[in-house]
Design a protein around this motif. Structure first.
Motif, PDB file in Angstrom:
ATOM      1  N   MET A   1       0.844  -1.185   0.000  1.00  0.00           N
ATOM      2  CA  MET A   1       0.000   0.000   0.000  1.00  0.00           C
ATOM      3  C   MET A   1       0.885   1.244   0.000  1.00  0.00           C
ATOM      4  N   ALA A   2       0.592   2.172  -0.853  1.00  0.00           N
ATOM      5  CA  ALA A   2       1.361   3.421  -0.909  1.00  0.00           C
ATOM      6  C   ALA A   2       0.737   4.431   0.045  1.00  0.00           C
ATOM      7  N   ILE A   3       1.562   5.290   0.590  1.00  0.00           N
ATOM      8  CA  ILE A   3       1.066   6.371   1.429  1.00  0.00           C
ATOM      9  C   ILE A   3       0.300   7.337   0.534  1.00  0.00           C
ATOM     10  N   GLU A   4      -0.811   7.836   1.003  1.00  0.00           N
ATOM     11  CA  GLU A   4      -1.599   8.781   0.220  1.00  0.00           C
ATOM     12  C   GLU A   4      -0.855  10.090   0.035  1.00  0.00           C
ATOM     13  N   ASN A   5      -0.489  10.392  -1.184  1.00  0.00           N
ATOM     14  CA  ASN A   5       0.108  11.665  -1.577  1.00  0.00           C
ATOM     15  C   ASN A   5       1.265  12.138  -0.699  1.00  0.00           C
ATOM     16  N   PRO A   6       2.318  11.346  -0.551  1.00  0.00           N
ATOM     17  CA  PRO A   6       3.467  11.868   0.192  1.00  0.00           C
ATOM     18  C   PRO A   6       4.104  12.972  -0.636  1.00  0.00           C
ATOM     19  N   ALA A   7       4.490  14.043   0.009  1.00  0.00           N
ATOM     20  CA  ALA A   7       5.103  15.152  -0.727  1.00  0.00           C
ATOM     21  C   ALA A   7       6.600  14.949  -0.871  1.00  0.00           C
ATOM     22  N   MET A   8       7.231  14.444   0.185  1.00  0.00           N
ATOM     23  CA  MET A   8       8.680  14.344   0.171  1.00  0.00           C
ATOM     24  C   MET A   8       9.155  13.324   1.205  1.00  0.00           C
ATOM     25  N   VAL A   9      10.229  12.640   0.882  1.00  0.00           N
ATOM     26  CA  VAL A   9      10.902  11.740   1.817  1.00  0.00           C
ATOM     27  C   VAL A   9      12.364  12.132   1.826  1.00  0.00           C
ATOM     28  N   ARG A  10      12.920  12.341   3.008  1.00  0.00           N
ATOM     29  CA  ARG A  10      14.345  12.664   3.146  1.00  0.00           C
ATOM     30  C   ARG A  10      15.001  11.521   3.909  1.00  0.00           C
ATOM     31  N   LEU A  11      16.018  10.933   3.287  1.00  0.00           N
ATOM     32  CA  LEU A  11      16.759   9.842   3.913  1.00  0.00           C
ATOM     33  C   LEU A  11      18.211  10.261   4.077  1.00  0.00           C
ATOM     34  N   LEU A  12      18.763  10.001   5.243  1.00  0.00           N
ATOM     35  CA  LEU A  12      20.185  10.227   5.497  1.00  0.00           C
ATOM     36  C   LEU A  12      20.843   8.861   5.480  1.00  0.00           C
ATOM     37  N   LEU A  13      21.653   8.621   4.464  1.00  0.00           N
ATOM     38  CA  LEU A  13      22.205   7.299   4.228  1.00  0.00           C
ATOM     39  C   LEU A  13      23.720   7.309   4.310  1.00  0.00           C
ATOM     40  N   PRO A  14      24.308   6.141   4.562  1.00  0.00           N
ATOM     41  CA  PRO A  14      25.760   6.062   4.500  1.00  0.00           C
ATOM     42  C   PRO A  14      26.221   6.209   3.048  1.00  0.00           C
ATOM     43  N   TYR A  15      27.482   6.489   2.874  1.00  0.00           N
ATOM     44  CA  TYR A  15      28.043   6.604   1.527  1.00  0.00           C
ATOM     45  C   TYR A  15      27.852   5.277   0.808  1.00  0.00           C
ATOM     46  N   ALA A  16      27.398   5.325  -0.425  1.00  0.00           N
ATOM     47  CA  ALA A  16      27.127   4.111  -1.195  1.00  0.00           C
ATOM     48  C   ALA A  16      28.394   3.592  -1.854  1.00  0.00           C
ATOM     49  N   PRO A  17      28.443   2.281  -2.076  1.00  0.00           N
ATOM     50  CA  PRO A  17      29.568   1.768  -2.853  1.00  0.00           C
ATOM     51  C   PRO A  17      29.475   2.286  -4.288  1.00  0.00           C
ATOM     52  N   SER A  18      30.588   2.395  -4.939  1.00  0.00           N
ATOM     53  CA  SER A  18      30.618   2.881  -6.315  1.00  0.00           C
ATOM     54  C   SER A  18      29.988   1.864  -7.259  1.00  0.00           C
ATOM     55  N   VAL A  19      29.392   2.349  -8.310  1.00  0.00           N
ATOM     56  CA  VAL A  19      28.811   1.463  -9.321  1.00  0.00           C
ATOM     57  C   VAL A  19      29.881   0.556  -9.915  1.00  0.00           C
ATOM     58  N   ASN A  20      31.125   0.969  -9.841  1.00  0.00           N
ATOM     59  CA  ASN A  20      32.228   0.175 -10.386  1.00  0.00           C
ATOM     60  C   ASN A  20      32.512  -1.094  -9.593  1.00  0.00           C
ATOM     61  N   VAL A  21      31.970  -1.187  -8.375  1.00  0.00           N
ATOM     62  CA  VAL A  21      32.269  -2.364  -7.543  1.00  0.00           C
ATOM     63  C   VAL A  21      31.021  -3.105  -7.077  1.00  0.00           C
TER      64      VAL A  21
ATOM     65  N   ALA B   1      16.316  -0.681   5.920  1.00  0.00           N
ATOM     66  CA  ALA B   1      16.136  -0.473   7.356  1.00  0.00           C
ATOM     67  C   ALA B   1      15.768   0.979   7.662  1.00  0.00           C
ATOM     68  N   GLU B   2      16.416   1.929   6.984  1.00  0.00           N
ATOM     69  CA  GLU B   2      16.106   3.347   7.203  1.00  0.00           C
ATOM     70  C   GLU B   2      14.695   3.678   6.728  1.00  0.00           C
ATOM     71  N   ARG B   3      14.310   3.165   5.566  1.00  0.00           N
ATOM     72  CA  ARG B   3      12.953   3.403   5.056  1.00  0.00           C
ATOM     73  C   ARG B   3      11.919   2.780   5.993  1.00  0.00           C
ATOM     74  N   SER B   4      12.183   1.596   6.472  1.00  0.00           N
ATOM     75  CA  SER B   4      11.254   0.924   7.389  1.00  0.00           C
ATOM     76  C   SER B   4      11.136   1.670   8.715  1.00  0.00           C
ATOM     77  N   ARG B   5      12.221   2.289   9.149  1.00  0.00           N
ATOM     78  CA  ARG B   5      12.171   3.080  10.386  1.00  0.00           C
ATOM     79  C   ARG B   5      11.268   4.292  10.205  1.00  0.00           C
ATOM     80  N   LEU B   6      11.350   4.935   9.032  1.00  0.00           N
ATOM     81  CA  LEU B   6      10.556   6.137   8.778  1.00  0.00           C
ATOM     82  C   LEU B   6       9.106   5.827   8.426  1.00  0.00           C
ATOM     83  N   PHE B   7       8.874   4.725   7.709  1.00  0.00           N
ATOM     84  CA  PHE B   7       7.533   4.365   7.246  1.00  0.00           C
ATOM     85  C   PHE B   7       7.255   2.900   7.560  1.00  0.00           C
TER      86      PHE B   7
END
Length: 161
Positions: A1-21, A45-51
């Motif tokens: 189920m999608a949230i009704e009309n979310p305007a914005m989601v802000r996630l603070l994430l760790p640095y991602a691995p490079s696409v090269n690896v 895990a971060e998305r699940s914590r927020l929603f």
């Protein structure tokens, strides 16, 4: 189920691995590396914590803004600057982040992304990425004016039809 009309989601994430690896080739298959799988799980895990009660956050068109925060050196001089920090290229982690957001069900498919921007921000301890996902009412909403339609060379796409 999608949230009704979310305007914005802000996630603070760790640095991602490079696409090269993130991808490795075996004898008869291509597979994601351990680093890529672990990163996807951290985003989930971060998305699940927020929603916690939402299966999918966005079901329509979205825009994605990413600010990459280089890792601040442990020994910082008074005049340290982002230019002096070791960091990935601004586009090196874009695909990894988009795939992880899809895995985390922030959106159903990364084909929903109608615009993606990335930039280098301030260096922070440990590094990281700020990701902002916004709903877009129309896939072409990000255009500033009809004159920007030159950015879309395929006939008929710029005007929505």
């Amino acid at each position: 189920m999608a949230i009704e009309n979310p305007a914005m989601v802000r996630l603070l994430l760790p640095y991602a691995p490079s696409v090269n690896v993130i991808w490795r080739r075996g004898r008869n298959c291509t597979y994601k590396t351990k680093a890529a799988v672990e990163y996807g799980e951290r985003v989930l895990a971060e998305r699940s914590r927020l929603f916690p009660d939402s299966e999918i956050v966005f079901s329509g068109w979205v825009t994605v803004d990413m600010t990459l925060h280089p890792k601040r050196p442990k020994k910082t001089a008074v005049d340290w600057a982002v230019e002096n920090c070791r960091r990935q290229d601004v586009d090196a982690c874009v695909k990894v982040v988009l795939d992880s957001l899809q895995h985390a069900r922030v959106f159903e498919d990364d084909r929903q992304v109608v615009m993606q921007r990335s930039c280098i921000g301030e260096a922070v301890s440990g590094g990281g990425i700020t990701v902002v996902v916004r709903a877009a009412d129309k896939w072409f909403e990000h255009l500033e004016s009809p004159s920007d339609s030159a950015a879309f060379p395929v006939k008929g796409l710029a005007n929505g039809g």
